[in-house]
Motif scaffolding. Structure first.
Motif, PDB file in Angstrom:
ATOM      1  N   VAL A 163       0.733  -1.268   0.083  1.00  0.00           N
ATOM      2  CA  VAL A 163      -0.065  -0.008  -0.075  1.00  0.00           C
ATOM      3  C   VAL A 163       0.855   1.158  -0.159  1.00  0.00           C
ATOM      4  O   VAL A 163       0.585   2.239  -0.540  1.00  0.00           O
ATOM      5  N   LEU A 164       2.047   1.185   0.675  1.00  0.00           N
ATOM      6  CA  LEU A 164       2.878   2.579   0.813  1.00  0.00           C
ATOM      7  C   LEU A 164       3.252   2.642  -0.544  1.00  0.00           C
ATOM      8  O   LEU A 164       3.551   3.801  -0.922  1.00  0.00           O
TER       9      LEU A 164
ATOM     10  N   LEU B  79       9.568   6.330   6.197  1.00  0.00           N
ATOM     11  CA  LEU B  79       9.712   6.314   7.687  1.00  0.00           C
ATOM     12  C   LEU B  79       8.712   5.309   8.201  1.00  0.00           C
ATOM     13  O   LEU B  79       9.049   4.496   8.928  1.00  0.00           O
ATOM     14  N   VAL B  80       7.451   5.342   7.656  1.00  0.00           N
ATOM     15  CA  VAL B  80       6.724   4.214   8.333  1.00  0.00           C
ATOM     16  C   VAL B  80       6.954   2.909   7.736  1.00  0.00           C
ATOM     17  O   VAL B  80       6.878   2.147   8.712  1.00  0.00           O
ATOM     18  N   ALA B  81       7.620   2.685   6.677  1.00  0.00           N
ATOM     19  CA  ALA B  81       8.011   1.541   6.407  1.00  0.00           C
ATOM     20  C   ALA B  81       9.055   0.951   7.310  1.00  0.00           C
ATOM     21  O   ALA B  81       9.047  -0.136   7.670  1.00  0.00           O
TER      22      ALA B  81
ATOM     23  N   ILE C 264       8.674  -2.321   9.629  1.00  0.00           N
ATOM     24  CA  ILE C 264       9.753  -3.458   9.467  1.00  0.00           C
ATOM     25  C   ILE C 264      10.744  -3.744  10.768  1.00  0.00           C
ATOM     26  O   ILE C 264      10.956  -4.770  11.082  1.00  0.00           O
ATOM     27  N   MET C 265      10.962  -2.735  11.576  1.00  0.00           N
ATOM     28  CA  MET C 265      11.888  -2.977  12.375  1.00  0.00           C
ATOM     29  C   MET C 265      11.034  -3.378  13.890  1.00  0.00           C
ATOM     30  O   MET C 265      11.303  -4.200  14.610  1.00  0.00           O
ATOM     31  N   THR C 266       9.548  -2.805  13.972  1.00  0.00           N
ATOM     32  CA  THR C 266       8.914  -3.250  15.317  1.00  0.00           C
ATOM     33  C   THR C 266       7.847  -4.558  14.964  1.00  0.00           C
ATOM     34  O   THR C 266       7.707  -5.211  16.192  1.00  0.00           O
ATOM     35  N   VAL C 267       7.623  -5.101  13.953  1.00  0.00           N
ATOM     36  CA  VAL C 267       6.783  -6.336  13.904  1.00  0.00           C
ATOM     37  C   VAL C 267       7.533  -7.515  14.321  1.00  0.00           C
ATOM     38  O   VAL C 267       6.902  -8.202  15.004  1.00  0.00           O
TER      39      VAL C 267
END
Length: 118
Positions: free
Chosen positions: A48-49, A67-69, A73-76
């Motif tokens: 979507v991004l 930044l959102v991506a 990717i880091m938090t999931v």
């Protein structure tokens, strides 16, 4: 031409996110639900991004999308790890599904009680 690419990425991303939601509802155990919630959802959001980035290619939008991506990717993986570890420690994991139980060995060596030994 960009409209077709935008639509394709948005539809693919929505489909991946939908499959993540269906996986949470339909899959039988914690580990498979966790896999569906993290992998499919992250891929869906990234698609979507990309679609939004194709539609609005300004530097402000692209930096926000990147930044959102990156944060996603880091938090999931960290969130999935913490959910799995909490479920294991509270005894909500079917032990028969584990081929190798490294966490049990780590808990025993640290002196903590393994789950299910209340």
């Amino acid at each position: 031409m960009t409209t077709a690419f935008t639509a394709a990425f948005l539809l693919l991303g929505a489909g991946a996110s939908l499959s993540a939601g269906l996986g949470l509802l339909r899959l039988p155990d914690l580990f498979t639900r966790m896999h569906a919630a993290t992998k499919s959802q992250a891929v869906g959001l990234l698609l979507v991004l990309v679609g939004v980035g194709i539609r609005f290619p300004t530097i402000e939008v692209l930096t926000s999308l990147v930044l959102v991506a990156l944060l996603q990717i880091m938090t999931v993986p960290v969130a999935a790890h913490l959910v799995g570890r909490a479920a294991y420690r509270t005894g909500r994991v079917d032990r028969d599904l584990l081929h190798v139980d490294e966490l049990e060995r780590a808990l025993e060596s640290s002196g903590d009680d393994p789950p299910g030994t209340d």
